[in-house]
Design an enzyme around this catalytic site. Structure first.
Site, PDB file in Angstrom:
ATOM      1  CG  ASP A   1      -1.866   1.232   1.209  1.00  0.00           C
ATOM      2  OD1 ASP A   1      -2.536   1.457   0.176  1.00  0.00           O
ATOM      3  OD2 ASP A   1      -1.914   1.980   2.210  1.00  0.00           O
ATOM      4  CB  SER A   2       0.143   4.772  -0.820  1.00  0.00           C
ATOM      5  OG  SER A   2      -1.005   4.909  -0.005  1.00  0.00           O
TER       6      SER A   2
ATOM      7  CE1 TYR B   1       2.815   5.961  -3.256  1.00  0.00           C
ATOM      8  CE2 TYR B   1       1.814   4.218  -4.562  1.00  0.00           C
ATOM      9  CZ  TYR B   1       2.892   4.703  -3.850  1.00  0.00           C
ATOM     10  OH  TYR B   1       4.028   3.955  -3.739  1.00  0.00           O
TER      11      TYR B   1
ATOM     12  CB  CYS C   1      -2.858   0.561  -2.655  1.00  0.00           C
ATOM     13  SG  CYS C   1      -2.862   2.320  -3.038  1.00  0.00           S
TER      14      CYS C   1
ATOM     15  CD  GLU D   1      -0.404   7.092   5.481  1.00  0.00           C
ATOM     16  OE1 GLU D   1       0.800   7.235   5.735  1.00  0.00           O
ATOM     17  OE2 GLU D   1      -0.924   5.963   5.307  1.00  0.00           O
TER      18      GLU D   1
ATOM     19  CB  CYS E   1      -9.513   4.552  -0.310  1.00  0.00           C
ATOM     20  SG  CYS E   1      -7.974   5.004   0.517  1.00  0.00           S
TER      21      CYS E   1
ATOM     22  CG  HIS F   1      -5.383   4.993   3.889  1.00  0.00           C
ATOM     23  ND1 HIS F   1      -4.744   4.494   2.781  1.00  0.00           N
ATOM     24  CD2 HIS F   1      -4.414   5.513   4.689  1.00  0.00           C
ATOM     25  CE1 HIS F   1      -3.442   4.714   2.890  1.00  0.00           C
ATOM     26  NE2 HIS F   1      -3.217   5.337   4.049  1.00  0.00           N
TER      27      HIS F   1
HETATM   28  N1  DGL Z   1      -4.924   2.949   0.481  1.00  0.00           N
HETATM   29  C1  DGL Z   1      -4.853   3.663  -0.780  1.00  0.00           C
HETATM   30  C2  DGL Z   1      -6.067   3.248  -1.625  1.00  0.00           C
HETATM   31  O1  DGL Z   1      -6.632   2.192  -1.397  1.00  0.00           O
HETATM   32  C3  DGL Z   1      -4.688   5.114  -0.468  1.00  0.00           C
HETATM   33  C4  DGL Z   1      -4.224   5.915  -1.590  1.00  0.00           C
HETATM   34  C5  DGL Z   1      -3.423   7.134  -1.265  1.00  0.00           C
HETATM   35  O2  DGL Z   1      -2.265   6.979  -0.875  1.00  0.00           O
HETATM   36  O3  DGL Z   1      -3.939   8.240  -1.489  1.00  0.00           O
HETATM   37  O4  DGL Z   1      -6.464   3.931  -2.535  1.00  0.00           O
END
Ligand code: DGL
Length: 269
Positions: free
Chosen positions: A6-7, A38, A69, A152, A184, A186
């Site tokens: 993941d990011s 990201y 992600c 985050e 997402c 997150h």
């Molecule tokens: N967890 C990422 C997703 O599922 C987050 C993306 C991000 O870093 O903006 O899209």
């Protein structure tokens, strides 16, 4: 070894469930925290970052990498899968987006709201994948660029979060949307807050979908499953600060089976 990418911290919501369902398998969790989020980057940049991280995981002997992600899956999965197989033909890359889209498409939903990052919304990957199976489902997308940075920064209970959520969920309320996709990884960290805003909505997300989807993949691909190592090992890698990573994971109770996990700094960047 299975890599879960993941990011940043988001993929941990999926990893937590994979860890429970597949305790014997060896896993590496990789968070590109130094370059997160990201979601507001260009699709070319997201592809390049994702490819770099996937290559690194292959060099660490992963045979299978899961892009936990949506943003990376939307921008990079097809390109990575179509390109010359990084790390050799026996290495596979899967994403979280298609199994969730399939779960929604298979439900009896008439209208669906997709809450996702700007890049995922722009890619229209959810619309494409859902409409491949159920072309009549009405889909409303909402980009939520403030949510990942707040998560985050461990600001889940900050007033900025409740303000942002109200704003992003308002279009779904106006349209009386009854099914919401957390597009997402997150967002499961704030699923309870989303559910509180929209108590009657059914929520679809990656943590509740991916473990069964992976089990199904293993049953269709025993040649891959059999080659995965199974010593119950867990490694956590971040491109960011390992102490911050460990603190976040401990505070969110995300180390379920590993008793004394060590978070390593990735030398990639
Ligand atoms: N967890 C990422 C997703 O599922 C987050 C993306 C991000 O870093 O903006 O899209």
């Amino acid at each position: 070894m299975i890599g879960v990418f993941d990011s940043g911290y988001g993929g941990l919501t999926v990893f937590r469930e994979l860890d429970k369902k597949f305790p014997k398998y060896d896993f590496i969790y990789f968070g590109d925290n130094a370059r997160a989020p990201y979601g507001s980057r260009s699709s070319e940049t997201i592809y390049q970052y994702t490819e770099e991280c996937v290559d690194w995981l292959f060099r660490e002997r992963c045979r299978l990498v899961i892009l936990a992600c949506n943003t990376a899956a939307a921008a990079a999965l097809r390109r990575i899968q179509k390109g010359p197989p990084a790390g050799g033909p026996e290495r596979k890359v899967l994403g979280v987006l298609i199994p969730v889209a399939e779960a929604v498409a298979a439900s009896k939903a008439h209208t669906v709201g997709i809450l996702a990052t700007e890049a995922t919304v722009k890619s229209e990957a959810y619309i494409r994948e859902i409409h491949k199976i159920s072309p009549d489902i009405k889909i409303i997308q909402q980009a939520a660029p403030l949510l990942v940075p707040l998560i985050e920064a461990a600001m889940i209970y900050h007033s900025d979060m409740s303000r942002a959520l109200k704003k992003y969920l308002n279009p779904f309320k106006t349209e009386s949307i009854q099914n919401i996709v957390l597009g997402c990884t997150h967002y499961p960290f704030i699923k309870h807050l989303i559910q509180a805003e929209m108590p009657d909505a059914k929520i679809f997300d990656s943590p509740s979908t991916i473990p069964a989807a992976l089990e199904n993949y293993f049953s269709r691909h025993p040649e891959i499953e059999q080659k995965l190592s199974k010593n119950g090992a867990r490694r956590y890698i971040t491109t960011g600060n390992p102490e911050n990573f460990e603190k976040f994971v401990r505070e969110n109770d995300l180390f379920p089976t590993a008793t004394s996990p060590r978070v390593e700094k990735c030398p990639l960047i």
